[in-house]
Motif scaffolding. Structure first.
Motif, PDB file in Angstrom:
ATOM      1  N   UNK A 121     -10.321   2.115  -4.442  1.00  0.00           N
ATOM      2  CA  UNK A 121     -11.034   3.026  -4.104  1.00  0.00           C
ATOM      3  C   UNK A 121     -10.101   3.709  -2.662  1.00  0.00           C
ATOM      4  N   UNK A 122      -9.253   2.943  -2.297  1.00  0.00           N
ATOM      5  CA  UNK A 122      -8.109   3.811  -1.742  1.00  0.00           C
ATOM      6  C   UNK A 122      -7.036   4.687  -2.854  1.00  0.00           C
ATOM      7  N   UNK A 123      -6.215   3.788  -3.880  1.00  0.00           N
ATOM      8  CA  UNK A 123      -5.176   4.037  -4.984  1.00  0.00           C
ATOM      9  C   UNK A 123      -6.388   5.378  -5.760  1.00  0.00           C
ATOM     10  N   UNK A 124      -7.892   6.410  -5.981  1.00  0.00           N
ATOM     11  CA  UNK A 124      -8.403   6.498  -6.291  1.00  0.00           C
ATOM     12  C   UNK A 124      -8.606   7.845  -5.119  1.00  0.00           C
ATOM     13  N   UNK A 125      -8.596   8.199  -4.014  1.00  0.00           N
ATOM     14  CA  UNK A 125      -8.924   8.485  -3.187  1.00  0.00           C
ATOM     15  C   UNK A 125      -6.590   9.316  -2.712  1.00  0.00           C
ATOM     16  N   UNK A 126      -5.634   8.763  -3.037  1.00  0.00           N
ATOM     17  CA  UNK A 126      -4.796   9.336  -2.710  1.00  0.00           C
ATOM     18  C   UNK A 126      -4.036   9.661  -4.469  1.00  0.00           C
ATOM     19  N   UNK A 127      -4.351   9.315  -5.058  1.00  0.00           N
ATOM     20  CA  UNK A 127      -4.139  10.390  -6.518  1.00  0.00           C
ATOM     21  C   UNK A 127      -4.921  11.487  -6.475  1.00  0.00           C
ATOM     22  N   UNK A 128      -6.769  11.180  -5.937  1.00  0.00           N
ATOM     23  CA  UNK A 128      -7.619  12.759  -5.836  1.00  0.00           C
ATOM     24  C   UNK A 128      -6.617  13.950  -4.118  1.00  0.00           C
TER      25      UNK A 128
END
Length: 283
Positions: A27-34
């Motif tokens: 989830x953290x990786x997805x938020x950073x990329x977003x």
């Protein structure tokens, strides 16, 4: 508190296997990329507007900053779409019941055991780092009608799920396959078939290359049948160099031995195939 009533169509539930839930690191990786996809173009567009408006006017500033703001909006749309897809994927599940499987992949479908004709496992070698391979496994369910259903390794306890399926499926299929074998008819396992007389491979599509041509042989020509690294390997000798099925013995003339490799994921019920060969053919 009374237990929930059992559905007569499915019987009682034995086990439930969910797709891998969203973990904190993912989830953290997805938020950073977003955030990078949305905020990067947005801040650059606002910076361009604020620096251009006093010098060149509002109209020019809007024209120059508009593509970056549109790119930021597009990034937001892609980010939300990825979140929806990942959330939907985490809600997939396979439920094992006394009378069949309920598969929830977008929509819920119940498959009785009598309508499931086979199961296989696809193994794909992924080379993320040069020199290092990672094996990716997928279960493939073969209903009696319709397209095969693939379950990725993102399902929790996939080997255990396969064990449940085979424990219900194989005892029902084996007696019928053995009877068909003893009657002299061809017993089909995908593109491979066996009978009391021999073995044949009937590949789908055009027989363009040597590897994909049709293959017929009698059992005395078959050297061994084994599974290695996600492939079924047939070792055989041409007519005239007959040895018989000898899994642990080298042929009399090794130079005459030939080999055919088949993807194990394309062969349903491969364990039953090997069991029939071991019990009914191997001396």
């Amino acid at each position: 508190m009374k237990p929930a009533p059992t559905d007569p169509q499915t019987g009682s539930q034995i086990a439930r296997y969910r797709a891998r839930p969203i973990r904190a690191a993912e989830f953290l990786r997805l938020v950073i990329l977003g955030a990078a996809a949305v905020l990067g173009p947005l801040f650059f567009g606002l910076y361009l507007y604020s620096n251009s408006a006093p010098r060149y006017g509002v109209v020019a500033a809007e024209r120059w900053s508009r593509p970056w703001l549109a790119l930021s909006l597009a990034g937001l749309g892609v980010f939300l779409l990825l979140c929806i897809i990942r959330l939907a994927a985490s809600r997939r599940a396979v439920e094992v019941y006394q009378k069949g499987l309920r598969i929830k992949l977008g929509r819920s479908v119940f498959i009785p055991w009598s309508q499931l004709s086979g199961v296989s496992t696809e193994i794909t070698a992924l080379q993320a780092v040069p020199g290092r391979e990672r094996l990716q496994r997928r279960a493939v369910l073969h209903p009696s009608t319709g397209q095969p259903i693939r379950l990725g390794q993102d399902f929790e306890n996939l080997p255990e799920l396969l064990s449940h399926i085979k424990a219900h499926l194989y005892p029902r299929l084996l007696p019928a396959l053995r009877e068909e074998f003893h009657s002299g008819r061809w017993v089909h396992f995908g593109e491979l078939a066996i009978s009391s007389q021999g073995l044949r491979v009937l590949p789908e599509g055009r027989a363009g290359s040597d590897q994909r041509r049709r293959l017929h042989m009698t059992w005395p020509q078959v050297e061994s049948v084994q599974v290695q690294n996600g492939r079924l390997i047939l070792e055989y000798c041409p007519a005239g160099e007959q040895t018989g099925v000898q899994p642990n013995r080298a042929p009399a003339n090794p130079s005459a031995r030939r080999q055919r490799r088949l993807e194990a994921g394309q062969i349903p019920n491969i364990e039953l195939l090997l069991q029939l060969i071991q019990q009914e053919v191997t001396p």
